[in-house]
Design a protein around this motif. Sequence first.
Motif, PDB file in Angstrom:
ATOM      1  N   GLU A 210      38.820  36.358  40.490  1.00 50.12           N
ATOM      2  CA  GLU A 210      37.647  36.401  41.361  1.00 50.12           C
ATOM      3  C   GLU A 210      36.723  35.208  41.148  1.00 50.12           C
ATOM      4  O   GLU A 210      35.931  34.867  42.032  1.00 50.12           O
ATOM      5  N   LEU A 211      36.814  34.579  39.987  1.00 51.72           N
ATOM      6  CA  LEU A 211      35.954  33.418  39.711  1.00 51.72           C
ATOM      7  C   LEU A 211      36.293  32.246  40.627  1.00 51.72           C
ATOM      8  O   LEU A 211      35.434  31.406  40.899  1.00 51.72           O
ATOM      9  N   LEU A 230      33.315  38.068  46.806  1.00 54.52           N
ATOM     10  CA  LEU A 230      34.599  37.981  46.112  1.00 54.52           C
ATOM     11  C   LEU A 230      35.654  38.654  46.971  1.00 54.52           C
ATOM     12  O   LEU A 230      35.505  39.805  47.358  1.00 54.52           O
ATOM     13  N   ARG A 231      36.744  37.942  47.250  1.00 50.69           N
ATOM     14  CA  ARG A 231      37.820  38.469  48.102  1.00 50.69           C
ATOM     15  C   ARG A 231      39.118  38.554  47.309  1.00 50.69           C
ATOM     16  O   ARG A 231      39.175  38.168  46.146  1.00 50.69           O
ATOM     17  N   ASN A 232      40.153  39.071  47.975  1.00 45.70           N
ATOM     18  CA  ASN A 232      41.477  39.215  47.348  1.00 45.70           C
ATOM     19  C   ASN A 232      41.369  39.897  45.996  1.00 45.70           C
ATOM     20  O   ASN A 232      41.957  39.485  45.007  1.00 45.70           O
ATOM     21  N   ARG A 233      40.571  40.963  45.966  1.00 51.52           N
ATOM     22  CA  ARG A 233      40.315  41.677  44.727  1.00 51.52           C
ATOM     23  C   ARG A 233      41.349  42.766  44.500  1.00 51.52           C
ATOM     24  O   ARG A 233      42.083  43.135  45.406  1.00 51.52           O
ATOM     25  N   LYS A 234      41.383  43.288  43.287  1.00 44.71           N
ATOM     26  CA  LYS A 234      42.230  44.434  42.977  1.00 44.71           C
ATOM     27  C   LYS A 234      41.788  45.581  43.872  1.00 44.71           C
ATOM     28  O   LYS A 234      40.618  45.952  43.903  1.00 44.71           O
ATOM     29  N   GLY A 235      42.694  46.162  44.610  1.00 44.27           N
ATOM     30  CA  GLY A 235      42.358  47.218  45.558  1.00 44.27           C
ATOM     31  C   GLY A 235      42.210  46.695  46.971  1.00 44.27           C
ATOM     32  O   GLY A 235      42.192  47.458  47.924  1.00 44.27           O
ATOM     33  N   GLY A 236      42.056  45.363  47.121  1.00 41.77           N
ATOM     34  CA  GLY A 236      42.042  44.771  48.448  1.00 41.77           C
ATOM     35  C   GLY A 236      40.689  44.686  49.134  1.00 41.77           C
ATOM     36  O   GLY A 236      40.575  44.122  50.210  1.00 41.77           O
ATOM     37  N   ASP A 238      36.537  43.614  49.615  1.00 46.35           N
ATOM     38  CA  ASP A 238      35.634  42.520  49.290  1.00 46.35           C
ATOM     39  C   ASP A 238      34.441  43.082  48.520  1.00 46.35           C
ATOM     40  O   ASP A 238      34.112  44.266  48.634  1.00 46.35           O
ATOM     41  N   HIS A 239      33.790  42.222  47.744  1.00 43.69           N
ATOM     42  CA  HIS A 239      32.687  42.666  46.915  1.00 43.69           C
ATOM     43  C   HIS A 239      31.657  41.544  46.838  1.00 43.69           C
ATOM     44  O   HIS A 239      32.001  40.401  46.523  1.00 43.69           O
TER      45      HIS A 239
END
Length: 392
Positions: A210-211, A230-236, A238-239
């Motif tokens: 995410e960095l 933050l994209r392409n995170r665990k679970g799909g 955005d945050h």
Amino acid sequence: MSVYKPAKSRFWQYDFQHKGRRFHGSTGVEGKRDAEAVERRIRIQAAKGELDDASRMTLDVAVSKWWDEKGSTLKGGERLEARLARMIALVGPNTPLSEITTEAVGRAIQKRRGQTLTKSKAKGAKAYLPSNSTVNRDMIDTLRPVLNRARKAWGAKLPVIDWAELRMAEPKPKPKEFAGDELALVLAEVQPHWHDMIHFAARYGCRLSELFFSLDDLDVSAPENARVKLRNRKGGDDHTIPLLPDDAAMLAARLGRARKAEIGTVWFREKASKVRGRPPRVVALTYNGAAIALRRAMERSGLKASKGMRGAHDLRHHSAMQMLRATGNLRVAQKLLGHADIKSTLVYAHAVEADVRAGLAALSRNSPEPTEAESGKDAAEQPAKGKSSGAS
């Protein structure tokens, strides 16, 4: 046959057209002859129109399609390809998606549990069975995204799978945090160009992947309202996290230099030019470089041996623990970390609770009950004080 093997992949790819429609993706196999067999099967399915109905699509075709659309963009591509190949072999490459049920996945999981693995050691190889975490990752966490995309993006009508029932119990992680000058010990073991990234990760709890957010997902136009998505995170999902003014200013300066150098991340280092008189070049830092630098820093600082710290993810644990200690609010910690389910955040609360118990135990040891002699002395002195008071 139109199969080929990319330079950076263990697996052969297929690429052909049928009635003006292109079909391409990974075959999930390492041999050319096997790859040609996979491509031949996909051609037959395309000719029969079976690929028009996603629920009739076989697993190997679905995985190839998912890889082309989503998987190839994720971090750790080669490792992910290997897990996909294992999962396909266990569930069955020719299994239609409509036949992948809870029972079918359960059978594949049991097969994975029984597969003996080997670990090379100095004095020979040691055989062992995969851990529950490995089985969950190889089977559930690899198959589930493919079926979810088939259902949501390709319109497939698939059986409902009870993933919670299938998931095997894993040991609860033990969050770790840096105490005293321990973070400084880590910083001393890496080059200065890593320092800003490490401080940022330790404060905001971002995963290493995410960095490396997109430059366009960083908004520092107004320092008091700065944020990063933050994209392409665990679970799909955005945050978005808010940024403190000092960090916003640091990132704004980095953003300008990154855009000027035409690199895709705010994390970079300066590299001296080989041409005399030219200014240093700005070179982007990488995910793999950060992972290696932090892993080595944990070893060299002694934190791996003393506290079990292994790398970048310990920065996320530290951030969560610090936030929970500062606020005492699980919801705030959950928001910072971007956990969809607060159950994932509870592990940090359990760690803080353990510290409270340890503190109470220490307090009890340092504040013993009065001894019998002291109790008797107090009792003997009390009447005397009362008598003296009455005489006066």
